[in-house]
Scaffold this active site. Structure first.
Site, PDB file in Angstrom:
ATOM      1  N   ALA A 109       0.835  -1.208   0.000  1.00  0.00           N
ATOM      2  CA  ALA A 109       0.000   0.000   0.000  1.00  0.00           C
ATOM      3  C   ALA A 109       0.866   1.252   0.000  1.00  0.00           C
ATOM      4  O   ALA A 109       1.444   1.620   1.024  1.00  0.00           O
ATOM      5  CB  ALA A 109      -0.939  -0.013   1.205  1.00  0.00           C
ATOM      6  N   GLU A 127      -2.390   6.802  -2.150  1.00  0.00           N
ATOM      7  CA  GLU A 127      -3.402   7.374  -1.244  1.00  0.00           C
ATOM      8  C   GLU A 127      -4.477   8.080  -2.066  1.00  0.00           C
ATOM      9  O   GLU A 127      -4.241   8.436  -3.230  1.00  0.00           O
ATOM     10  CB  GLU A 127      -2.731   8.365  -0.294  1.00  0.00           C
ATOM     11  CG  GLU A 127      -1.607   7.697   0.496  1.00  0.00           C
ATOM     12  CD  GLU A 127      -1.102   8.512   1.671  1.00  0.00           C
ATOM     13  OE1 GLU A 127      -1.332   9.735   1.692  1.00  0.00           O
ATOM     14  OE2 GLU A 127      -0.484   7.887   2.565  1.00  0.00           O
ATOM     15  N   ILE A 154      -5.656  -0.591  -3.708  1.00  0.00           N
ATOM     16  CA  ILE A 154      -4.699  -1.591  -3.232  1.00  0.00           C
ATOM     17  C   ILE A 154      -5.130  -2.992  -3.680  1.00  0.00           C
ATOM     18  O   ILE A 154      -6.172  -3.506  -3.267  1.00  0.00           O
ATOM     19  CB  ILE A 154      -4.552  -1.524  -1.692  1.00  0.00           C
ATOM     20  CG1 ILE A 154      -4.190  -0.086  -1.272  1.00  0.00           C
ATOM     21  CG2 ILE A 154      -3.517  -2.537  -1.212  1.00  0.00           C
ATOM     22  CD1 ILE A 154      -3.000   0.531  -2.006  1.00  0.00           C
ATOM     23  N   THR A 155      -4.290  -3.584  -4.534  1.00  0.00           N
ATOM     24  CA  THR A 155      -4.588  -4.915  -5.069  1.00  0.00           C
ATOM     25  C   THR A 155      -4.492  -5.957  -3.951  1.00  0.00           C
ATOM     26  O   THR A 155      -3.543  -5.937  -3.172  1.00  0.00           O
ATOM     27  CB  THR A 155      -3.619  -5.262  -6.224  1.00  0.00           C
ATOM     28  OG1 THR A 155      -3.660  -4.185  -7.176  1.00  0.00           O
ATOM     29  CG2 THR A 155      -4.022  -6.557  -6.916  1.00  0.00           C
ATOM     30  N   GLU A 168       9.120  -3.894  -9.890  1.00  0.00           N
ATOM     31  CA  GLU A 168       7.695  -3.998 -10.243  1.00  0.00           C
ATOM     32  C   GLU A 168       7.473  -3.578 -11.703  1.00  0.00           C
ATOM     33  O   GLU A 168       6.739  -4.224 -12.442  1.00  0.00           O
ATOM     34  CB  GLU A 168       6.854  -3.111  -9.313  1.00  0.00           C
ATOM     35  CG  GLU A 168       5.362  -3.154  -9.664  1.00  0.00           C
ATOM     36  CD  GLU A 168       4.492  -2.243  -8.797  1.00  0.00           C
ATOM     37  OE1 GLU A 168       5.036  -1.518  -7.944  1.00  0.00           O
ATOM     38  OE2 GLU A 168       3.267  -2.254  -9.004  1.00  0.00           O
ATOM     39  N   GLY A 213       3.176   3.291 -11.375  1.00  0.00           N
ATOM     40  CA  GLY A 213       3.789   4.525 -11.886  1.00  0.00           C
ATOM     41  C   GLY A 213       3.267   4.765 -13.291  1.00  0.00           C
ATOM     42  O   GLY A 213       3.351   3.888 -14.154  1.00  0.00           O
ATOM     43  N   THR A 214       2.707   5.963 -13.498  1.00  0.00           N
ATOM     44  CA  THR A 214       2.036   6.223 -14.788  1.00  0.00           C
ATOM     45  C   THR A 214       3.056   6.410 -15.919  1.00  0.00           C
ATOM     46  O   THR A 214       4.258   6.570 -15.676  1.00  0.00           O
ATOM     47  CB  THR A 214       1.179   7.505 -14.715  1.00  0.00           C
ATOM     48  OG1 THR A 214       2.073   8.618 -14.499  1.00  0.00           O
ATOM     49  CG2 THR A 214       0.156   7.438 -13.587  1.00  0.00           C
TER      50      THR A 214
HETATM   51  C1  LIG Z   1      -6.213  -1.652 -10.736  1.00  0.00           C
HETATM   52  C2  LIG Z   1      -5.196  -0.890  -9.960  1.00  0.00           C
HETATM   53  C3  LIG Z   1      -4.396  -1.562  -9.056  1.00  0.00           C
HETATM   54  C4  LIG Z   1      -3.472  -0.859  -8.280  1.00  0.00           C
HETATM   55  N1  LIG Z   1      -2.769  -1.531  -7.315  1.00  0.00           N
HETATM   56  C5  LIG Z   1      -2.008  -0.822  -6.434  1.00  0.00           C
HETATM   57  C6  LIG Z   1      -1.394  -1.463  -5.315  1.00  0.00           C
HETATM   58  O1  LIG Z   1      -1.506  -2.675  -5.133  1.00  0.00           O
HETATM   59  N2  LIG Z   1      -0.694  -0.694  -4.436  1.00  0.00           N
HETATM   60  C7  LIG Z   1      -0.549   0.656  -4.592  1.00  0.00           C
HETATM   61  O2  LIG Z   1       0.095   1.297  -3.769  1.00  0.00           O
HETATM   62  N3  LIG Z   1      -1.118   1.301  -5.655  1.00  0.00           N
HETATM   63  C8  LIG Z   1      -1.848   0.590  -6.568  1.00  0.00           C
HETATM   64  N4  LIG Z   1      -2.438   1.224  -7.635  1.00  0.00           N
HETATM   65  C9  LIG Z   1      -2.293   2.665  -7.750  1.00  0.00           C
HETATM   66  C10 LIG Z   1      -1.439   3.150  -8.920  1.00  0.00           C
HETATM   67  O3  LIG Z   1      -0.100   2.854  -8.699  1.00  0.00           O
HETATM   68  C11 LIG Z   1      -1.736   4.655  -9.057  1.00  0.00           C
HETATM   69  O4  LIG Z   1      -3.038   4.771  -9.589  1.00  0.00           O
HETATM   70  C12 LIG Z   1      -0.730   5.380  -9.930  1.00  0.00           C
HETATM   71  O5  LIG Z   1       0.526   5.425  -9.323  1.00  0.00           O
HETATM   72  C13 LIG Z   1      -1.183   6.819 -10.226  1.00  0.00           C
HETATM   73  O6  LIG Z   1      -1.557   7.513  -9.070  1.00  0.00           O
HETATM   74  P1  LIG Z   1      -2.959   8.284  -9.039  1.00  0.00           P
HETATM   75  O7  LIG Z   1      -3.999   7.338  -9.505  1.00  0.00           O
HETATM   76  O8  LIG Z   1      -3.135   8.889  -7.711  1.00  0.00           O
HETATM   77  O9  LIG Z   1      -2.843   9.413 -10.145  1.00  0.00           O
HETATM   78  P2  LIG Z   1      -2.234  10.872  -9.937  1.00  0.00           P
HETATM   79  O10 LIG Z   1      -0.914  10.787  -9.258  1.00  0.00           O
HETATM   80  O11 LIG Z   1      -3.263  11.754  -9.334  1.00  0.00           O
HETATM   81  O12 LIG Z   1      -2.005  11.316 -11.455  1.00  0.00           O
HETATM   82  C14 LIG Z   1      -3.082  11.717 -12.287  1.00  0.00           C
HETATM   83  C15 LIG Z   1      -2.530  12.067 -13.665  1.00  0.00           C
HETATM   84  O13 LIG Z   1      -1.583  13.133 -13.548  1.00  0.00           O
HETATM   85  C16 LIG Z   1      -0.362  12.753 -14.121  1.00  0.00           C
HETATM   86  N5  LIG Z   1       0.764  13.334 -13.361  1.00  0.00           N
HETATM   87  C17 LIG Z   1       0.942  13.335 -12.025  1.00  0.00           C
HETATM   88  N6  LIG Z   1       2.107  13.894 -11.710  1.00  0.00           N
HETATM   89  C18 LIG Z   1       2.695  14.241 -12.886  1.00  0.00           C
HETATM   90  C19 LIG Z   1       3.936  14.846 -13.236  1.00  0.00           C
HETATM   91  N7  LIG Z   1       4.847  15.188 -12.319  1.00  0.00           N
HETATM   92  N8  LIG Z   1       4.199  15.070 -14.541  1.00  0.00           N
HETATM   93  C20 LIG Z   1       3.294  14.716 -15.496  1.00  0.00           C
HETATM   94  N9  LIG Z   1       2.116  14.122 -15.224  1.00  0.00           N
HETATM   95  C21 LIG Z   1       1.826  13.879 -13.940  1.00  0.00           C
HETATM   96  C22 LIG Z   1      -0.341  11.241 -14.034  1.00  0.00           C
HETATM   97  O14 LIG Z   1       0.568  10.686 -14.969  1.00  0.00           O
HETATM   98  C23 LIG Z   1      -1.780  10.906 -14.329  1.00  0.00           C
HETATM   99  O15 LIG Z   1      -1.997  10.926 -15.714  1.00  0.00           O
HETATM  100  C24 LIG Z   1      -3.326   0.531  -8.455  1.00  0.00           C
HETATM  101  C25 LIG Z   1      -4.112   1.206  -9.395  1.00  0.00           C
HETATM  102  C26 LIG Z   1      -5.054   0.519 -10.130  1.00  0.00           C
HETATM  103  C27 LIG Z   1      -5.900   1.281 -11.093  1.00  0.00           C
END
Ligand SMILES: Cc1cc2nc3c(=O)[nH]c(=O)nc-3n(C[C@H](O)[C@H](O)[C@H](O)COP(=O)(O)OP(=O)(O)OC[C@H]3O[C@@H](n4cnc5c(N)ncnc54)[C@H](O)[C@@H]3O)c2cc1C
Length: 382
Positions: free
Chosen positions: A126, A129, A159-160, A243, A367-368
């Site tokens: 996890a 947030e 959180i998966t 990862e 990480g996106t």
């Molecule tokens: C099905 C699923 C399973 C998951 N499993 C887990 C898990 O097991 N554990 C866990 O901890 N997380 C998990 N995640 C979370 C996932 O890692 C996050 O969704 C991801 O890191 C993005 O965070 P956020 O959704 O808060 O988007 P945000 O951080 O709010 O970002 C929103 C948008 O803004 C962009 N952005 C943000 N900052 C920047 C920047 N500096 N420059 C350019 N663009 C930016 C992003 O690329 C994105 O397009 C999971 C998500 C999903 C959908």
């Protein structure tokens, strides 16, 4: 096509995992995806079969092996099991345990790692947030020291395996603002104040559960902290690199499966008196898919080999590149596979329809795509 690094050992692991996935996942995978759940007993079955322990040292309860063995095991689970949701749900130990293996004490290995690998206890990681996942250094879940306990308050989301986990490796703020104030603490199910929401509905990965977690004055022993207080940020980043490599590997496997489905359909389906493979445009589509899969596989394989050589600095950037290349490739290949299936490609009964939805996660999770580019820019030095 196999990874270039593969040896007879990898072939043996592929055979073992294929056998497991064909027997225990493939016959039910489609139903589990529709049900949005797979049986919890599967964790135990996988652990007993020695599948869960692949890539972990024997000293902590694993089967031995390294990242390259994990990569081929993931691929076989996807190719033979044909249920990405089940594979990711079953595999959350792959992100929750490595920091404990690397930085935990022998007691923590015995308490947390071995029961997952040997008995199928369930673990989650996890980090993310509700207020944001990309900016890990700004996380808000707070852990305040009170004697030999931490008192933890905050929330995590997406959180998966979160609703099922026996424990969650959780990133919390134990110090000041920024990346220097973060620790990793294992929070166990049943801790008063720890609550997992009902499963979140999502685009793909249906058989896996995804949860929001709440911590309301949870008292957690200091003995559950992994590594030094306020020292978790580099541990989390190291975990992310592995990862991302595994996520790239999942993309390669999903695309390979979609490609195989597309070939089979194109050979079988007739239009204008000949199979779809009789049209040059279909053959070229398949050729482009094959080429992109091969390119992503090569980069993923190279990243893995460099990781095994210990080229840590190089690997952070390469893993981000591999993830972006593989996610773009996977989205493209699954889209083309749907297109080759025509109307059937849009139907829920068709595997490529599900893979197309599953593929959408990869430019977001771990990480996106944009954050990967930030990592690449940093490691390239601009
Ligand atoms: C099905 C699923 C399973 C998951 N499993 C887990 C898990 O097991 N554990 C866990 O901890 N997380 C998990 N995640 C979370 C996932 O890692 C996050 O969704 C991801 O890191 C993005 O965070 P956020 O959704 O808060 O988007 P945000 O951080 O709010 O970002 C929103 C948008 O803004 C962009 N952005 C943000 N900052 C920047 C920047 N500096 N420059 C350019 N663009 C930016 C992003 O690329 C994105 O397009 C999971 C998500 C999903 C959908």
């Amino acid at each position: 096509m196999a990874y270039l690094f593969e040896t007879e050992e990898h072939a043996a692991i592929r055979a073992t995992v294929r056998k497991f996935a064909l027997a225990h996942i493939a016959p039910h995978g489609a139903k589990w995806e529709e049900d949005e759940e797979f049986p919890i007993e599967l964790y135990k079955t996988a652990a007993t079969a020695g599948i869960t322990g692949i890539g972990y040292p024997e000293a902590v309860g694993g089967q031995g092996g390294d990242l390259s063995h994990v990569l081929v095991a993931i691929e076989e689970k996807i190719l033979a099991g044909r249920s990405v949701g089940t594979m990711v749900g079953l595999g959350t130990h792959g992100i929750a345990l490595p920091p404990i293996v690397r930085f935990g004490t022998p007691q923590q290995h015995e308490r947390f790692v071995a029961p997952c690998l040997r008995e199928g206890k369930i673990s989650s990681l996890a980090i993310t947030e509700p207020s944001g996942g990309s900016d890990v250094a700004s996380l808000r879940t707070r852990a305040v020291r009170d004697g030999d306990h931490y008192v933890i308050t905050g929330a995590k989301t997406f959180i998966t395996s979160g609703t099922r986990a026996d424990f969650v490796t959780t990133a919390v703020r134990t110090g000041g603002e920024g990346h220097g104030g973060i620790s990793l603490i294992v929070i166990e199910k049943g801790t008063p104040g720890f609550d997992a929401s009902k499963k979140l509905k999502k685009t793909g990965w249906w058989a896996s559960d995804t949860a929001e977690l709440h911590f309301d004055n949870c008292r957690v022993p200091v003995a559950n902290r992994i590594g030094p207080e306020n020292g978790a940020f580099p541990m989390i980043m190291q975990n992310f690199a592995a990862e991302r490599l595994m996520l790239a590997g999942q993309c390669v496997a999903i695309a390979e499966l979609a490609y195989r489905e597309a070939i089979a359909y194109a050979r079988d389906r007739q239009a204008f008196g000949k199979p779809l493979t009789g049209f040059q445009v279909t053959r070229h589509k398949l050729a482009d898919m094959a080429s992109q899969i091969a390119a992503a596989r090569s980069l993923t394989g190279e990243t893995c080999v460099r990781a095994l050589r210990g080229e840590q600095l190089e690997v952070a950037g390469l893993a981000a590149k591999a993830k972006n290349v593989a996610t773009d490739m996977c989205s493209y290949v699954c889209d083309q596979a749907v297109q080759i299936h025509g109307g059937y490609g849009y139907m829920r009964e068709t595997l490529v329809e599900r893979l197309y939805r599953d593929a959408r996660l990869y430019p977001i999770g771990g990480g996106t795509r944009e954050i990967m580019n930030e990592v690449i820019a940093k490691t390239e030095g601009y």
